[in-house]
Design an enzyme around this catalytic site. Structure first.
Site, PDB file in Angstrom:
ATOM      1  N   TYR A  90      -1.282  -0.440  11.399  1.00 20.79           N
ATOM      2  CA  TYR A  90      -1.394  -0.952   9.761  1.00 20.79           C
ATOM      3  C   TYR A  90      -0.454  -0.574   8.952  1.00 20.79           C
ATOM      4  CZ  TYR A  90      -3.176  -1.609   5.223  1.00 20.79           C
ATOM      5  OH  TYR A  90      -3.179  -1.809   3.831  1.00 20.79           O
ATOM      6  N   THR A 112       0.818  -1.208  -0.065  1.00 19.26           N
ATOM      7  CA  THR A 112       0.147   0.019  -0.108  1.00 19.26           C
ATOM      8  C   THR A 112       0.811   1.310   0.074  1.00 19.26           C
ATOM      9  OG1 THR A 112      -1.263   1.263   1.503  1.00 19.26           O
ATOM     10  CG2 THR A 112      -0.226  -0.414   2.538  1.00 19.26           C
ATOM     11  N   ASP A 113       0.334   2.219  -0.610  1.00 16.41           N
ATOM     12  CA  ASP A 113       1.045   3.622  -0.650  1.00 16.41           C
ATOM     13  C   ASP A 113       1.305   4.101   0.920  1.00 16.41           C
ATOM     14  OD1 ASP A 113      -1.741   4.340  -0.008  1.00 16.41           O
ATOM     15  OD2 ASP A 113      -1.570   5.732  -1.581  1.00 16.41           O
ATOM     16  N   GLU A 114       0.406   3.536   1.908  1.00 16.34           N
ATOM     17  CA  GLU A 114       0.408   4.092   3.146  1.00 16.34           C
ATOM     18  C   GLU A 114       1.729   3.785   3.908  1.00 16.34           C
ATOM     19  OE1 GLU A 114      -2.934   3.680   5.670  1.00 16.34           O
ATOM     20  OE2 GLU A 114      -4.285   3.117   3.832  1.00 16.34           O
ATOM     21  N   LYS A 120       2.425  -3.311   7.321  1.00 14.48           N
ATOM     22  CA  LYS A 120       2.661  -3.475   5.701  1.00 14.48           C
ATOM     23  C   LYS A 120       4.054  -3.187   5.332  1.00 14.48           C
ATOM     24  CE  LYS A 120      -0.072  -4.394   3.115  1.00 14.48           C
ATOM     25  NZ  LYS A 120      -0.577  -5.885   2.809  1.00 14.48           N
TER      26      LYS A 120
END
Ligand code: NAD
Ligand code: TYD
Length: 344
Positions: A153, A125-127, A157
């Site tokens: 989260y 994810t870009d997060e 990741k």
């Protein structure tokens, strides 16, 4: 090609399975999913009887089960969607995020090495890049942007991503990573912004916007993400990270207003509630690399994608109503019941 898709009973994984069976009918697809609160077998009903599809209920952290499945199926590729995926839940309970997202990834990769699997793909994810300031619209996340996480989260990741790169370098695992922006579309679990707002609006319930609603997300229609992963597992270079996003930045409040307009519901349903802890301000992906190397471009414009998505939720009420009548309601009470309502 024979592909094991983990987390295929969730939102993006199920859309990916439909994509693969449609675009590559000669392939065999095996879904491995634990069926947590976010996994829904009814989502896969339409493909369950296909001769080239198999569903197996298992935990990606269960070494024995993964070992046995890899032994039985001898897949060419493993695509890992399985994860705990909701930021708000990670704030309530970080432990399961580390367990599934980090240790589950390690288990899958150990088994890929043991069985000599030709490609492992990690759906990320870009997060993992943290967030960007609202007053610097010139900044975007590239694959070189440093990892800088905000929530349990995104930290889990990012931990998994680093482990994937380490397994590539240290053990020669033929692995790729995609880091995608926020997805939307059919089968999106109604705890996430867009489906939650659609479901609440249809039930004339309050639409809880965190803080002022000025946070920006970069939205991509789920099918565009699935096409990107399909390209990466076939033609992407091992050891590489590919950012995926469609340059479609929107403020949360504008999305919620748009949903009200599309459904003919009054904006008076919107309530501003206490902000998410550590809330990321803006995500924005630079997808130049995947475009240049693999020719990927998004195909669905937001205006069309959101209409298709709303239509889907209108036509598939029983899918999401079953969900919001169950365990999810306990979570909803816990999450939103105690949230202070801010003056709007
Ligand atoms: P989701 O929560 O809808 O689905 C997750 C699936 O994983 C569920 O079917 C669940 O049962 C399964 N699962 C959870 N723990 C498991 C375990 N231990 N073993 C086996 N299966 C397990 O998630 P999603 O939105 O479809 O996201 C899929 C992946 O894409 C995640 O890795 C997420 O980080 C990533 N991602 C999501 C988005 C997004 O906007 N939703 C954007 C970029 C990346
Ligand atoms: P979400 O769908 O949880 O995705 P992510 O946090 O991974 O980007 O949330 C998208 C944005 O919407 C995020 O800025 C938080 C906000 N949000 C709300 O304002 N209200 C809500 O009820 C939810 C679930 C999210």
């Amino acid at each position: 090609m024979k592909i094991i898709v983990t987390g295929g009973a969730g939102f993006i994984g199920s859309n990916f399975i439909f994509h693969m069976l449609r675009e590559h009918p000669e392939d065999r697809v095996i879904c491995l999913d634990k069926l947590t609160y976010a996994g829904n077998l009814s989502t896969l009903e339409s493909v369950m009887d296909r001769p080239n599809f198999r569903f197996v209920r298992a935990d990606i952290c269960d070494r024995e089960a993964v070992d046995q499945l890899f032994h039985e199926e001898k897949p060419d590729a493993v695509v890992n969607f399985a994860a705990e995926s909701h930021v708000d839940r990670s704030i309530l309970n970080p432990g399961i995020f580390l367990q599934t997202n980090v240790l589950g990834t390690q288990t899958l990769m150990d088994m890929c090495l043991r069985h000599g699997i030709g490609r492992y793909h990690q759906v990320s994810t870009d997060e993992v890049y943290g967030d960007l300031p609202l007053d610097r619209p010139d900044l975007f996340f590239t694959e070189e942007t440093p990892i800088h996480t905000s929530s349990p989260y995104s930290a889990s990741k990012a931990g998994a991503d680093l482990l994937v790169l380490a397994y590539h370098r240290t053990f020669g695992l033929p692995a790729t990573i995609s880091r995608c922006s926020n997805n939307y579309g059919p089968y999106h679990f109604p705890e996430k912004l867009i489906p939650l707002m659609i479901a609440n609006a249809l039930n004339d319930k309050p639409l809880p916007v965190y803080g002022e609603g000025k946070n920006v997300r970069d939205w991509l229609y789920v099918e565009d993400h699935c096409r990107a992963i399909d390209l990466i597992i076939r033609r992407g270079r091992a050891g590489e990270v590919y950012n995926v996003g469609g340059h479609n930045e929107m403020r949360n409040i504008d999305i919620v207003r748009l949903i009200c307009r599309e459904l003919g519901k009054p904006e008076s349903l919107i309530v501003h509630v206490e902000d998410r802890k550590g809330h990321d301000m803006r995500y924005a992906i630079d997808p130049t690399k995947i475009h240049r190397e693999l020719g990927w471009l998004p195909e669905t414009k937001f205006a069309d994608g959101i209409q298709k998505t709303i239509r889907w939720y209108l036509d598939n009420r029983q899918w999401w109503e079953k969900i919001i009548s169950g365990e999810y309601m306990n979570y909803y009470e816990k999450m939103y019941g105690s949230r202070e309502i801010l003056p709007g």
